[in-house]
Motif scaffolding. Structure first.
Motif, PDB file in Angstrom:
ATOM      1  N   TRP A 128       0.844  -1.193   0.000  1.00 47.49           N
ATOM      2  CA  TRP A 128       0.000   0.000   0.000  1.00 47.49           C
ATOM      3  C   TRP A 128       0.882   1.247   0.000  1.00 47.49           C
ATOM      4  O   TRP A 128       2.075   1.195   0.281  1.00 47.49           O
ATOM      5  CB  TRP A 128      -0.970   0.030   1.185  1.00 47.49           C
ATOM      6  CG  TRP A 128      -0.359  -0.232   2.514  1.00 47.49           C
ATOM      7  CD1 TRP A 128       0.417   0.595   3.262  1.00 47.49           C
ATOM      8  CD2 TRP A 128      -0.487  -1.427   3.284  1.00 47.49           C
ATOM      9  NE1 TRP A 128       0.776   0.018   4.435  1.00 47.49           N
ATOM     10  CE2 TRP A 128       0.232  -1.234   4.484  1.00 47.49           C
ATOM     11  CE3 TRP A 128      -1.151  -2.644   3.103  1.00 47.49           C
ATOM     12  CZ2 TRP A 128       0.314  -2.214   5.471  1.00 47.49           C
ATOM     13  CZ3 TRP A 128      -1.068  -3.611   4.081  1.00 47.49           C
ATOM     14  CH2 TRP A 128      -0.354  -3.394   5.242  1.00 47.49           C
ATOM     15  N   ASN A 129       0.246   2.363  -0.317  1.00 50.94           N
ATOM     16  CA  ASN A 129       1.002   3.592  -0.560  1.00 50.94           C
ATOM     17  C   ASN A 129       0.742   4.693   0.458  1.00 50.94           C
ATOM     18  O   ASN A 129       1.295   5.779   0.323  1.00 50.94           O
ATOM     19  CB  ASN A 129       0.659   4.136  -1.957  1.00 50.94           C
ATOM     20  CG  ASN A 129       1.026   3.171  -3.047  1.00 50.94           C
ATOM     21  OD1 ASN A 129       2.079   2.556  -2.987  1.00 50.94           O
ATOM     22  ND2 ASN A 129       0.157   3.018  -4.034  1.00 50.94           N
ATOM     23  N   GLY A 130      -0.118   4.441   1.429  1.00 54.60           N
ATOM     24  CA  GLY A 130      -0.461   5.500   2.360  1.00 54.60           C
ATOM     25  C   GLY A 130      -0.595   4.997   3.779  1.00 54.60           C
ATOM     26  O   GLY A 130      -0.465   3.797   4.056  1.00 54.60           O
ATOM     27  N   VAL A 131      -0.848   5.924   4.694  1.00 54.26           N
ATOM     28  CA  VAL A 131      -1.045   5.597   6.109  1.00 54.26           C
ATOM     29  C   VAL A 131      -2.466   5.978   6.506  1.00 54.26           C
ATOM     30  O   VAL A 131      -3.054   6.918   5.964  1.00 54.26           O
ATOM     31  CB  VAL A 131      -0.013   6.309   7.004  1.00 54.26           C
ATOM     32  CG1 VAL A 131       1.391   5.809   6.695  1.00 54.26           C
ATOM     33  CG2 VAL A 131      -0.082   7.821   6.841  1.00 54.26           C
ATOM     34  N   PHE A 132      -3.002   5.244   7.475  1.00 54.32           N
ATOM     35  CA  PHE A 132      -4.396   5.389   7.860  1.00 54.32           C
ATOM     36  C   PHE A 132      -4.514   6.100   9.208  1.00 54.32           C
ATOM     37  O   PHE A 132      -3.704   5.880  10.117  1.00 54.32           O
ATOM     38  CB  PHE A 132      -5.059   4.012   7.968  1.00 54.32           C
ATOM     39  CG  PHE A 132      -5.137   3.277   6.667  1.00 54.32           C
ATOM     40  CD1 PHE A 132      -6.282   3.350   5.887  1.00 54.32           C
ATOM     41  CD2 PHE A 132      -4.064   2.524   6.209  1.00 54.32           C
ATOM     42  CE1 PHE A 132      -6.362   2.670   4.679  1.00 54.32           C
ATOM     43  CE2 PHE A 132      -4.128   1.847   5.007  1.00 54.32           C
ATOM     44  CZ  PHE A 132      -5.282   1.920   4.240  1.00 54.32           C
ATOM     45  N   VAL A 134     -10.919  15.791   9.939  1.00 57.91           N
ATOM     46  CA  VAL A 134     -12.043  15.348  10.765  1.00 57.91           C
ATOM     47  C   VAL A 134     -12.769  14.266   9.972  1.00 57.91           C
ATOM     48  O   VAL A 134     -13.440  14.549   8.976  1.00 57.91           O
ATOM     49  CB  VAL A 134     -12.991  16.507  11.113  1.00 57.91           C
ATOM     50  CG1 VAL A 134     -14.158  15.994  11.959  1.00 57.91           C
ATOM     51  CG2 VAL A 134     -12.229  17.609  11.858  1.00 57.91           C
ATOM     52  N   GLY A 135     -12.612  13.026  10.401  1.00 62.84           N
ATOM     53  CA  GLY A 135     -13.090  11.871   9.657  1.00 62.84           C
ATOM     54  C   GLY A 135     -11.916  10.960   9.348  1.00 62.84           C
ATOM     55  O   GLY A 135     -10.752  11.401   9.321  1.00 62.84           O
ATOM     56  N   ASN A 136     -12.188   9.709   9.125  1.00 67.53           N
ATOM     57  CA  ASN A 136     -11.119   8.749   8.850  1.00 67.53           C
ATOM     58  C   ASN A 136     -10.550   8.970   7.454  1.00 67.53           C
ATOM     59  O   ASN A 136     -11.297   9.150   6.485  1.00 67.53           O
ATOM     60  CB  ASN A 136     -11.646   7.320   8.972  1.00 67.53           C
ATOM     61  CG  ASN A 136     -12.017   6.980  10.405  1.00 67.53           C
ATOM     62  OD1 ASN A 136     -11.355   7.412  11.342  1.00 67.53           O
ATOM     63  ND2 ASN A 136     -13.071   6.207  10.578  1.00 67.53           N
ATOM     64  N   VAL A 137      -9.220   8.941   7.365  1.00 65.02           N
ATOM     65  CA  VAL A 137      -8.548   9.208   6.094  1.00 65.02           C
ATOM     66  C   VAL A 137      -7.403   8.223   5.876  1.00 65.02           C
ATOM     67  O   VAL A 137      -6.889   7.612   6.818  1.00 65.02           O
ATOM     68  CB  VAL A 137      -7.990  10.651   6.033  1.00 65.02           C
ATOM     69  CG1 VAL A 137      -9.105  11.666   6.083  1.00 65.02           C
ATOM     70  CG2 VAL A 137      -6.978  10.887   7.152  1.00 65.02           C
ATOM     71  N   MET A 138      -7.023   8.090   4.618  1.00 68.33           N
ATOM     72  CA  MET A 138      -5.777   7.434   4.229  1.00 68.33           C
ATOM     73  C   MET A 138      -5.004   8.460   3.412  1.00 68.33           C
ATOM     74  O   MET A 138      -5.490   8.946   2.392  1.00 68.33           O
ATOM     75  CB  MET A 138      -6.044   6.168   3.414  1.00 68.33           C
ATOM     76  CG  MET A 138      -4.779   5.344   3.131  1.00 68.33           C
ATOM     77  SD  MET A 138      -3.878   5.869   1.663  1.00 68.33           S
ATOM     78  CE  MET A 138      -4.916   5.207   0.370  1.00 68.33           C
ATOM     79  N   ILE A 139      -3.815   8.822   3.884  1.00 71.91           N
ATOM     80  CA  ILE A 139      -3.032   9.877   3.248  1.00 71.91           C
ATOM     81  C   ILE A 139      -1.841   9.260   2.529  1.00 71.91           C
ATOM     82  O   ILE A 139      -1.083   8.480   3.114  1.00 71.91           O
ATOM     83  CB  ILE A 139      -2.552  10.919   4.278  1.00 71.91           C
ATOM     84  CG1 ILE A 139      -3.741  11.538   5.007  1.00 71.91           C
ATOM     85  CG2 ILE A 139      -1.708  11.989   3.596  1.00 71.91           C
ATOM     86  CD1 ILE A 139      -4.714  12.265   4.104  1.00 71.91           C
ATOM     87  N   GLU A 140      -1.684   9.639   1.246  1.00 70.49           N
ATOM     88  CA  GLU A 140      -0.572   9.142   0.446  1.00 70.49           C
ATOM     89  C   GLU A 140       0.522  10.192   0.265  1.00 70.49           C
ATOM     90  O   GLU A 140       1.698   9.891   0.414  1.00 70.49           O
ATOM     91  CB  GLU A 140      -1.070   8.695  -0.931  1.00 70.49           C
ATOM     92  CG  GLU A 140      -2.038   7.522  -0.883  1.00 70.49           C
ATOM     93  CD  GLU A 140      -2.565   7.172  -2.260  1.00 70.49           C
ATOM     94  OE1 GLU A 140      -2.259   7.909  -3.228  1.00 70.49           O
ATOM     95  OE2 GLU A 140      -3.291   6.173  -2.381  1.00 70.49           O
ATOM     96  N   ARG A 141       0.118  11.422  -0.038  1.00 66.22           N
ATOM     97  CA  ARG A 141       1.119  12.413  -0.422  1.00 66.22           C
ATOM     98  C   ARG A 141       0.565  13.817  -0.237  1.00 66.22           C
ATOM     99  O   ARG A 141      -0.608  14.075  -0.489  1.00 66.22           O
ATOM    100  CB  ARG A 141       1.498  12.178  -1.889  1.00 66.22           C
ATOM    101  CG  ARG A 141       2.633  13.023  -2.441  1.00 66.22           C
ATOM    102  CD  ARG A 141       2.832  12.675  -3.912  1.00 66.22           C
ATOM    103  NE  ARG A 141       3.903  13.448  -4.525  1.00 66.22           N
ATOM    104  CZ  ARG A 141       5.167  13.079  -4.560  1.00 66.22           C
ATOM    105  NH1 ARG A 141       5.521  11.931  -4.002  1.00 66.22           N
ATOM    106  NH2 ARG A 141       6.078  13.832  -5.148  1.00 66.22           N
TER     107      ARG A 141
END
Length: 662
Positions: free
Chosen positions: A586-590, A651-658
């Motif tokens: 995977w490419n991001g963090v949760f 604010v809210g669940n996210v997955m951030i890549e860049r």
């Protein structure tokens, strides 16, 4: 250890030393003398034994098998040497469990109270007082002898066990199928995935018990002199029990099958093995009497119904079989396991029956629910299954030995096998690296605790109610901790913001805590605040500014060096996350909180900020200003000034890549 061949003496000597240290710690505790007496007694016994030993006979190196020594050195280097650069103080992977904390605190309490028979339970942990004290008394002994803290002693013993496991595997494998099988088993032991299963990183006492288990079985299976067998077999079996009763139960099963399947004099063997078990039990009840486990509770077949539904089910069982024999490059070893089963069907039948019995107990948890006293009390199928860990390399080693005896040591075949073994080697070392890198007691935490010990006068430190590095402060500094879910009204607050966790992360948001106090220390996303406070420590603020400065125009979640900017709410340092990042899964963090933060300080002016990731329309704020919602990508047009902190709030669940600036 008279009556033992030289090779067995050398390989089992450390186990004998562990037994002596454990017994001395218990014996001195009974007398009420200072535990420091144990170190002097141990040195005195060592001098006596050295003076009475016939060294010319004991160290007749002319009989040493030099080829075996070379293979064993290679196995040890592969087992321990490749781990040395990444070795950390043992802690639960991701900082979410209390096992390592439990054992560290019990060891520390033995030192604090000056006795193995402790009466205090600092963290009110269950079974803290009655848990067998074998591992903890050994850690306390190492700390007394070396002057090290408990965590450092745990780290040293962890490395030592990695050294000893190939040796223990060799001695038992040789006793079953001969020298070649033993050497093959020792060579394959560092490649067996179950040694890298996450539980074996947190249950360090159980990891030690694997070596003691192999040593005890070696004595029972290989020693011919009855007196030596009874003496050392009983002592080593006692050490297995006093370190962890689950492994002892597997030991009893193995020697039971060994006695019943003895080709001759089975009644005499049964009597000998029963005596070994009986003496080990008597030793346990005698030495652990003031705090022994409530054995009556385990005599009944409790927990016959699934106790842990998440893992006591066929889906988990199928998964763990894939992990053991297929995933992580283990498919390379699978043919050796198959051949090994056939190779062991005669001389190694007790081992195969022990493995089959263990698997029956696993299935019994799920389906059959047959009441088996003591064995049914093992609380989950996972804890039953991991008991086979030390026996697996012997099966694969037997298979490799038979394969080479049939095919021969042809160069092409040998080169092909070695090339294939690189595959499991890569995966198990990647797993080890991921676990070690996710230890909560890595450099930044140790530096912070050094600062606390030197510069903080308060005797109490507040920490988040979460099992990260904060729990280790008393063990490293001697200060007391109080667990909180929100910043205290007054006091010194320690926040580990490095992103440990699984489904949970630390409940304390360092940015919110900073609003209520002053920054005393910052390094590597570990924060120390004084609440209330009005003036930050200039050195701490300089560190924060330097570490959170954005030198490039991007923050890439795939780069661990950029994890410093994910200051709260994200799951970062978990072995599965790190291993997945390295393998490109995977490419991001949760984020694991509904509100999460990224903070950075740009070194030049920008006019645009773009965020790539994934969410279900989480709101995004930049320095308190709502800039929109994140679906797959969001772009903000506006002035971003150099030298001014930028805080992005989700604010809210996210997955951030860049995150990119321009």
């Amino acid at each position: 250890m008279r009556g033992f061949e030289l090779e067995t003496k050398l390989l089992l000597g450390p186990a004998a030393g562990f037994v002596v240290a454990i017994i001395l710690m218990h014996a001195v505790s009974f007398t009420g003398l200072s535990l420091s007496t144990v170190v002097f007694v141990a040195y005195f016994l060592l001098l006596i034994l050295s003076a009475t030993e016939n060294w010319e006979e004991a160290l007749n190196f002319g009989r040493i098998d030099r080829f075996a020594v070379a293979i064993l050195i290679f196995s040890v280097l592969f087992s321990a040497g490749m781990k040395l650069p990444f070795l950390q103080i043992p802690s639960y992977p991701g900082g979410v469990g209390s096992d390592s904390i439990f054992h560290a605190y019990k060891s520390q309490e033995i030192l604090a109270e000056g006795t193995v028979f402790i009466k205090r339970n600092p963290l009110n942990l269950p079974m803290f007082l009655s848990y067998p004290a074998g591992y903890h008394s050994l850690i306390a002994f190492i700390s007394l002898a070396s002057g090290s803290t408990v965590p450092i002693s745990m780290k040293a013993l962890k490395l030592f066990v990695w050294i000893l496991l190939p040796l223990g595997t060799y001695t038992l494998g040789k006793g079953i199928l001969g020298r070649r099988a033993g050497l093959a088993a020792a060579s394959l032991m560092p490649l067996s995935y179950m040694f890298y299963y996450y539980l074996n990183y947190s249950l360090q006492h159980m990891f030690l018990d694997y070596y003691l288990f192999l040593s005890a079985l070696t004595v029972v299976q290989r020693v011919k002199r009855k007196l030596s067998l009874l003496l050392w077999g009983s002592l080593l079996a006692f050490s297995v029990l006093v370190v962890h009763p689950y492994v002892y139960l597997l030991f009893i099963a193995y020697v039971g099958f060994l006695a019943m399947l003895s080709p001759s004099e089975w009644r005499q063997k049964l009597w000998l093995y029963a005596t070994v078990v009986g003496v080990s039990l008597v030793l346990y009840f005698a030495l652990e009497y003031p705090m022994r486990l409530p054995v009556g509770h385990y005599a009944g077949a409790v927990f016959n119904r699934p106790a842990y539904s998440f893992k006591d089910n066929p889906h988990w069982f199928a998964w763990i079989l894939r992990e053991t024999f297929w995933n992580h490059g283990q498919f390379v070893l699978l043919p050796f396991y198959v051949v090994g089963i056939f190779a062991l069907r005669r001389r190694g039948l007790p081992l195969l029956l022990t493995l089959a019995y263990d698997l029956f107990l696993v299935l019994n948890k799920m389906w059959f629910h047959v009441p088996v006293p003591y064995y049914s009390s093992i609380w989950s199928s996972e804890r039953v299954y991991v008991l086979i860990t030390p026996l697996l390399p012997i099966v694969s080693g037997a298979g490799m030995s038979v394969t080479f005896s049939v095919v021969g040591f042809r160069r092409k075949f040998l080169a092909g096998v070695i090339a294939l073994l690189i595959i499991p080697s890569f995966y198990v070392n990647l797993t080890n690296y991921s676990h070690e890198e996710c230890s909560v007691l890595s450099g930044p935490a140790l530096n912070a605790m050094s600062f606390i010990g030197r510069r903080i006068d308060e005797g109490t430190i507040y920490i988040g109610n979460f099992k990260d590095s904060g729990y280790w402060i008393p063990l490293m500094t001697g200060k007391r901790i109080i667990r909180v879910s929100t910043p205290p009204e007054r006091g010194v607050l320690y926040v580990d913001g490095r992103g440990y966790g699984d489904l949970r992360v630390n409940p304390i948001n360092p940015l919110e805590a900073w609003k209520r106090g002053s920054l005393l220390y910052y390094h590597g996303n570990i924060w120390l605040f004084r609440i209330p406070g009005s003036e930050d420590n200039p050195a701490a603020f300089r560190n924060l500014t330097a570490e959170l400065s954005l030198r490039d125009a991007t923050i890439d979640a795939k780069k661990r060096s950029d994890w410093r900017y994910f200051v709260y709410g994200f799951l970062l340092r978990h072995p599965a996350v790190l291993e997945g990042m390295i393998l490109g899964e995977w490419n991001g963090v949760f984020s694991m909180r509904n509100t999460s933060y990224i903070m950075f300080i740009p070194l030049r002016n920008y006019t645009s900020l773009s965020i790539e990731g994934l969410s279900e329309n989480a709101s995004v704020y930049l320095n308190g200003l709502l800039i929109g919602t994140l679906g797959r990508r969001i772009t903000f047009k506006g002035r971003i000034r150099a030298g001014r902190p930028c805080i992005i709030k989700f604010v809210g669940n996210v997955m951030i890549e860049r995150i990119s600036l321009s």
